[in-house]
Design a protein around this motif. Structure first.
Motif, short mmCIF file in Angstrom:
data_model
loop_
_atom_site.label_atom_id
_atom_site.label_comp_id
_atom_site.label_asym_id
_atom_site.label_seq_id
_atom_site.Cartn_x
_atom_site.Cartn_y
_atom_site.Cartn_z
N MET A 68 0.83 -1.20 0.00
CA MET A 68 0.00 0.00 0.00
C MET A 68 0.86 1.25 0.00
O MET A 68 1.98 1.24 0.51
N ASN A 69 0.34 2.32 -0.59
CA ASN A 69 1.07 3.58 -0.63
C ASN A 69 0.78 4.39 0.64
O ASN A 69 -0.10 4.02 1.44
N PRO A 70 1.49 5.51 0.87
CA PRO A 70 1.29 6.28 2.11
C PRO A 70 -0.15 6.75 2.32
O PRO A 70 -0.65 6.74 3.45
N GLU A 73 -2.14 3.92 3.66
CA GLU A 73 -1.81 3.63 5.06
C GLU A 73 -2.48 4.64 5.99
O GLU A 73 -2.97 4.27 7.07
N VAL A 74 -2.51 5.91 5.60
CA VAL A 74 -3.20 6.92 6.41
C VAL A 74 -4.69 6.59 6.46
O VAL A 74 -5.33 6.70 7.52
N CYS A 75 -5.24 6.16 5.34
CA CYS A 75 -6.65 5.77 5.30
C CYS A 75 -6.90 4.56 6.20
O CYS A 75 -7.93 4.47 6.87
N ASN A 76 -5.94 3.63 6.22
CA ASN A 76 -6.06 2.46 7.11
C ASN A 76 -6.16 2.89 8.57
O ASN A 76 -6.91 2.31 9.36
N ALA A 77 -5.38 3.92 8.92
CA ALA A 77 -5.41 4.41 10.30
C ALA A 77 -6.73 5.12 10.61
O ALA A 77 -7.36 4.87 11.64
N CYS A 127 3.80 3.18 9.05
CA CYS A 127 4.03 2.67 7.69
C CYS A 127 3.93 3.79 6.66
O CYS A 127 4.67 3.80 5.67
N ALA A 128 3.03 4.76 6.90
CA ALA A 128 2.90 5.88 5.98
C ALA A 128 4.12 6.80 6.03
O ALA A 128 4.64 7.23 4.99
N LEU A 129 4.58 7.10 7.25
CA LEU A 129 5.70 8.02 7.41
C LEU A 129 7.02 7.41 6.97
O LEU A 129 7.91 8.13 6.49
N LEU A 235 -7.78 -5.62 -4.72
CA LEU A 235 -8.49 -4.35 -4.61
C LEU A 235 -7.53 -3.17 -4.66
O LEU A 235 -7.86 -2.07 -4.18
N ARG A 236 -6.34 -3.40 -5.18
CA ARG A 236 -5.32 -2.36 -5.37
C ARG A 236 -4.93 -1.65 -4.07
O ARG A 236 -4.69 -0.45 -4.03
#
Length: 258
Positions: A68-70, A73-77, A127-129, A235-236
């Motif tokens: 996943m891209n940053p 990952e922010v969306c995951n949080a 993970c995003a940072l 799901l990309r």
């Protein structure tokens, strides 16, 4: 030859080199240099490659391939927050939603959800940072904490739905072993997923004794939540966030049973 390239165009007599025991071992094994001997396992770990730290770091970075891209990952949080808000509402405004926050079991369930929240949230932010700099799975301390607290929270969720100290003790033993093996990272990805499924079953199975139809709804909600997580790559990379959003219907079923 390489020797002439080092000494220049004018050949000269070189002093006789000191013949070391290691040279004898290389000669006997038919190795031309220490690098080939290391490849054959003759010199162990004492001889290292001569590449610099920059080359090593670049090589390690190339091996890191986050799914996943940053932004994802922010969306995951952030998608962990709706279920946390539901739990917070159960504690601060009990009864604001039908069947949510009206019992001691609801309070235990809400605390369990909030207990796990920060570890999942900060894992995804980390993970995003540090995207592309750290592996999101292997040797990731934040992921270990996230997975360990899934088992810890799951134990209290089982207590909330079962209201049985005996069942709680059994679940704590199972989740304790699972969490310990995860903390040591001596288990496989398949084992970790099976154990998390067992953790979920532990807090869903007691619902059978309360309401069979509600148990069926809880199982359906769990499967709908797990499906996009498993199909995340297809799901990309957005399946993980979708699974977090679908935690809320599952939580509503658990609150109805607690």
């Amino acid at each position: 030859s390489r020797c002439f390239g080092l000494l220049g165009s004018e050949p000269r007599v070189s002093p006789k080199p000191h013949f070391r025991p290691r040279d004898a071992m290389l000669s006997k094994a038919g190795c031309r240099d220490e690098q080939s001997a290391q490849a054959m396992g003759l010199l162990g770990d004492s001889v290292k490659k001569s590449s610099g730290n920059t080359d090593v770091n670049a090589s390690e970075a190339r091996k890191i391939a986050p799914q996943m891209n940053p932004a994802q990952e922010v969306c995951n949080a952030l998608t962990m927050l709706p279920t946390a808000c539901l739990a917070l509402g159960a504690l601060l405004a009990p009864g604001s939603l039908p069947g949510v926050g009206a019992s001691l079991g609801d309070a235990v369930l809400a605390l369990a959800i909030l207990l796990h929240l920060p570890f999942s949230f900060f894992y995804h932010i980390h993970c995003a940072l540090r995207h592309g700099q750290v592996d999101p799975v292997e040797n990731n301390a934040f992921l270990k904490l996230d997975l360990v607290f899934i088992h810890i929270a799951g134990s209290f969720m089982a207590l909330a739905t079962s209201r049985s100290p005996a069942w709680f003790a059994i679940v704590v033993a199972f989740n304790g072993v699972s969490a310990y093996r995860t903390a040591l990272w001596c288990n496989s990805a398949v084992e970790r997923r099976i154990c998390r499924f067992g953790c979920a079953l532990a807090y869903m199975l007691p619902i059978i004794a309360i309401d069979l139809a509600l148990f069926a709804w809880a199982v359906l909600a769990f499967l709908l939540m797990a499906l996009p997580f498993v199909l995340n790559q297809h799901l990309r990379g957005w399946g993980h966030s979708l699974s977090h959003v679908l935690l809320t219907p599952l939580a509503l079923c658990l609150f109805a049973a607690a």
